[in-house]
Design a protein around this motif. Sequence first.
Motif, short mmCIF file in Angstrom:
data_model
loop_
_atom_site.label_atom_id
_atom_site.label_comp_id
_atom_site.label_asym_id
_atom_site.label_seq_id
_atom_site.Cartn_x
_atom_site.Cartn_y
_atom_site.Cartn_z
N GLY A 176 0.84 -1.19 0.00
CA GLY A 176 0.00 0.00 0.00
C GLY A 176 0.87 1.24 0.00
N SER A 198 -0.96 4.03 4.82
CA SER A 198 -2.17 3.26 4.51
C SER A 198 -2.49 2.21 5.57
CB SER A 198 -2.03 2.58 3.14
OG SER A 198 -0.89 1.75 3.11
N ARG A 209 -5.44 0.35 1.88
CA ARG A 209 -5.61 1.68 1.28
C ARG A 209 -6.15 2.64 2.33
NH1 ARG A 209 -5.73 3.09 -3.92
NH2 ARG A 209 -5.83 0.89 -4.56
N GLU A 269 -8.17 -3.40 1.04
CA GLU A 269 -8.78 -3.19 -0.27
C GLU A 269 -8.93 -4.48 -1.06
OE1 GLU A 269 -10.57 -1.04 -3.34
OE2 GLU A 269 -10.12 -0.47 -1.27
#
Length: 408
Positions: free
Chosen positions: A206, A210, A347, A356
């Motif tokens: 990420g 994140s 994310r 995600e």
Amino acid sequence: MSVPHPVLLGPGSDRTATGTGITEKVRHRFAVDGVPPTADAVVTAVKEDSSVSLLGDTAVRRVADRVRQDLVGAGPLASLLADPAVTDVLVNGTEVWVDRGAGLHRAPKAFGHPDDVRRLAQRLAASCGRRLDDGRPYADAYLPDGTRLHAVLPPVATSGPYLSLRTFRQRPFTLADLVRCGTVPPQIGRLLTAVVEARLAYLVVGGTGSGKTTLLSTLLGMVPATERIVLVEDAAELRPAHPHVVALQTRTSNVEGAGAVSLTDLVRQALRMRPDRLVVGECRGAEVVDLLGALNTGHEGGAGTLHANALGDVPARLEALGLLGGLPRAALHAQVVAAIQVILEVRREARGRVLESIGVLVPAGEQQLATVVPAWQRARGAGPGATTLTRALADRGVRVAPVLGPRR
């Protein structure tokens, strides 16, 4: 001429007493007398100052606490760093911005003058053994409580000084915490537990901020207590809730350019420390070659983090790092496919950090290059890699077929 110390006090506080420069007076007194700024010594020095002579004991204690924070703590930022909801505190010149997990918001507090920020940055850097001055106008370090500090001084910081502080969470998140706050869906929480139980190797990927380290720490906390985790990090950030963790941290060179210890050095040392789970906090250079080699020689269940924008970018990112270590492209992809099974993408969104997607690494094409196939995506549910993932888990005696659910 001494610049008055910043006044970041709430309603009803002793604004006059602090604004008269009492911090500078106490600092000068301790410097001349060589007295350590203990809590009792600061209280005594404050009481002897004429500007607070009319204040009551409670008010004096409040001023003394604030003065001591200015002398040895984070000064005006101390209350923000103490807030358990705060993840980042950023100072731009005299402005203060705070992230409480839902994006940055400007704090009602502000420094009185850039010189106040400069003094605070230099003192914090010096407490970590880092140099920060005109000759070296930037520093990256960790405060004793684990808070990460990055500072940049003018003229490099054109409207600075700039301070970036990322707080260290004393209590690690549990998987239940991540499910409760919406970072991980409940059914995917069971899948992550299965990945750890099956000893599949995985990378958490990420962008900056994140939540890669948070998720990795949480998953490491689910490793059985009978296993030994060896952490290798550029800077100690991982704090898994596990009874048997040993950590290695890199070291920069001294002023003579000697004494540096790199991640590559530490990965090689970690292999001699009988790791059940070898973890590289962040793969960012040639050490990825040693990690892949370790994961291909019987060290199952290893993990790490990697900066990447999406699942599909992971092979290219690993290839770029592997080439730094002198590994040919074909050999690198073969090692990646054999060493790493799962990719977890996190994310940062306006409402917070989220898992995600989950992908599996498989060989593809005539050259058998590593490719990431989505097994689950937050917006679409199960993906084409779901079958591969459930099969990999089943091969290790862990069955979670119903968890991924139907593909949408």
